[in-house]
Scaffold this motif. Structure first.
Motif, PDB file in Angstrom:
ATOM      1  N   UNK A  65      15.513 -19.669  29.315  1.00 39.19           N
ATOM      2  CA  UNK A  65      15.899 -20.463  28.145  1.00 39.19           C
ATOM      3  C   UNK A  65      14.979 -21.665  27.995  1.00 39.19           C
ATOM      4  N   UNK A  66      14.747 -22.396  29.066  1.00 38.10           N
ATOM      5  CA  UNK A  66      13.887 -23.576  28.967  1.00 38.10           C
ATOM      6  C   UNK A  66      12.428 -23.200  28.765  1.00 38.10           C
ATOM      7  N   UNK A  67      12.017 -22.086  29.300  1.00 39.46           N
ATOM      8  CA  UNK A  67      10.641 -21.617  29.113  1.00 39.46           C
ATOM      9  C   UNK A  67      10.381 -21.264  27.657  1.00 39.46           C
ATOM     10  N   UNK A  68      11.329 -20.588  27.028  1.00 42.60           N
ATOM     11  CA  UNK A  68      11.170 -20.143  25.641  1.00 42.60           C
ATOM     12  C   UNK A  68      12.114 -20.873  24.692  1.00 42.60           C
ATOM     13  N   UNK A 100      22.983 -25.825  29.812  1.00 41.01           N
ATOM     14  CA  UNK A 100      23.596 -27.064  30.272  1.00 41.01           C
ATOM     15  C   UNK A 100      24.637 -27.611  29.297  1.00 41.01           C
ATOM     16  N   UNK A 101      24.935 -26.840  28.245  1.00 44.98           N
ATOM     17  CA  UNK A 101      25.918 -27.304  27.268  1.00 44.98           C
ATOM     18  C   UNK A 101      27.306 -26.784  27.617  1.00 44.98           C
ATOM     19  N   UNK A 102      28.304 -27.374  26.991  1.00 45.39           N
ATOM     20  CA  UNK A 102      29.690 -26.949  27.203  1.00 45.39           C
ATOM     21  C   UNK A 102      29.960 -25.566  26.620  1.00 45.39           C
ATOM     22  N   UNK A 103      29.136 -25.142  25.645  1.00 42.23           N
ATOM     23  CA  UNK A 103      29.374 -23.849  25.000  1.00 42.23           C
ATOM     24  C   UNK A 103      28.798 -22.680  25.788  1.00 42.23           C
ATOM     25  N   UNK A 104      28.040 -22.964  26.830  1.00 40.98           N
ATOM     26  CA  UNK A 104      27.423 -21.880  27.599  1.00 40.98           C
ATOM     27  C   UNK A 104      28.418 -21.270  28.577  1.00 40.98           C
ATOM     28  N   UNK A 105      28.461 -19.945  28.556  1.00 44.93           N
ATOM     29  CA  UNK A 105      29.222 -19.173  29.541  1.00 44.93           C
ATOM     30  C   UNK A 105      28.336 -18.046  29.979  1.00 44.93           C
ATOM     31  N   UNK A 106      27.836 -18.118  31.188  1.00 43.83           N
ATOM     32  CA  UNK A 106      26.980 -17.063  31.727  1.00 43.83           C
ATOM     33  C   UNK A 106      27.777 -15.795  31.917  1.00 43.83           C
ATOM     34  N   UNK A 107      27.086 -14.716  32.230  1.00 43.81           N
ATOM     35  CA  UNK A 107      27.757 -13.435  32.366  1.00 43.81           C
ATOM     36  C   UNK A 107      27.944 -13.015  33.804  1.00 43.81           C
ATOM     37  N   UNK A 108      27.727 -13.900  34.735  1.00 43.84           N
ATOM     38  CA  UNK A 108      27.802 -13.529  36.150  1.00 43.84           C
ATOM     39  C   UNK A 108      29.220 -13.498  36.675  1.00 43.84           C
ATOM     40  N   UNK A 109      29.351 -13.276  37.983  1.00 39.01           N
ATOM     41  CA  UNK A 109      30.681 -13.228  38.593  1.00 39.01           C
ATOM     42  C   UNK A 109      31.458 -14.508  38.333  1.00 39.01           C
ATOM     43  N   UNK A 110      32.694 -14.361  37.949  1.00 40.78           N
ATOM     44  CA  UNK A 110      33.541 -15.528  37.716  1.00 40.78           C
ATOM     45  C   UNK A 110      33.333 -16.162  36.355  1.00 40.78           C
ATOM     46  N   UNK A 111      32.507 -15.554  35.500  1.00 37.92           N
ATOM     47  CA  UNK A 111      32.246 -16.173  34.203  1.00 37.92           C
ATOM     48  C   UNK A 111      33.517 -16.174  33.368  1.00 37.92           C
ATOM     49  N   UNK A 112      33.650 -17.192  32.575  1.00 35.76           N
ATOM     50  CA  UNK A 112      34.800 -17.314  31.699  1.00 35.76           C
ATOM     51  C   UNK A 112      36.064 -17.797  32.371  1.00 35.76           C
ATOM     52  N   UNK A 113      35.964 -18.193  33.619  1.00 38.49           N
ATOM     53  CA  UNK A 113      37.152 -18.654  34.330  1.00 38.49           C
ATOM     54  C   UNK A 113      37.238 -20.152  34.293  1.00 38.49           C
TER      55      UNK A 113
END
Length: 132
Positions: free
Chosen positions: A104-107, A119-132
């Motif tokens: 993301x920072x590269x592009x 780094x924003x509040x709206x970001x939710x990655x897709x990895x383990x535990x995401x959305x919790x």
């Protein structure tokens, strides 16, 4: 005894690399397939003949991306915690795989109006535990 320790260390290192390779899991980047399908070069992997959209379609067909966007001559595929960038390279295409934050920072100039800042509040990655 030293041999057993070395084998143990090698086993753990291999397991760690496999876990980070994105080969399985929810919406994981098909990095092992990319390594097999394309040749190393140009700071990533290279398809010397196919154009950007063809390569991006091949990757997306092999493992469906969570999201896809294009900017200029580049195509970006989002997979859980990773980004695949496909760009023109010497008459073909270059494929680069980065973790979401680094990519993301590269592009950023291509992605900031489309995908959330990690780094924003709206970001939710897709990895383990995401959305919790």
């Amino acid at each position: 005894m030293k041999t057993a320790r070395r084998i143990g260390v090698l086993f753990l290192a291999t397991a760690a690399l496999a876990a980070c390779s994105g080969g399985s899991g929810t919406n994981a980047v098909p990095s092992s397939w990319i390594r097999k399908e394309y040749r190393p070069g140009g700071g990533g992997y290279v398809d010397r003949t196919d154009p950007v959209t063809t390569v991006a379609n091949e990757i997306d067909k092999h493992a469906s991306a969570q999201d896809r966007t294009s900017s200029g001559t580049m195509v970006f595929l989002r997979y859980g915690d990773d980004i695949v960038a496909v760009s023109p390279y010497q008459g073909g295409s270059r494929i680069e795989v980065d973790d979401y934050r680094g990519g993301y920072y590269r592009w950023r100039s291509h992605l900031s109006s489309v995908w959330p800042d990690p780094d924003s509040d709206s970001f939710r990655g897709g990895g383990p535990g995401s959305g919790k």
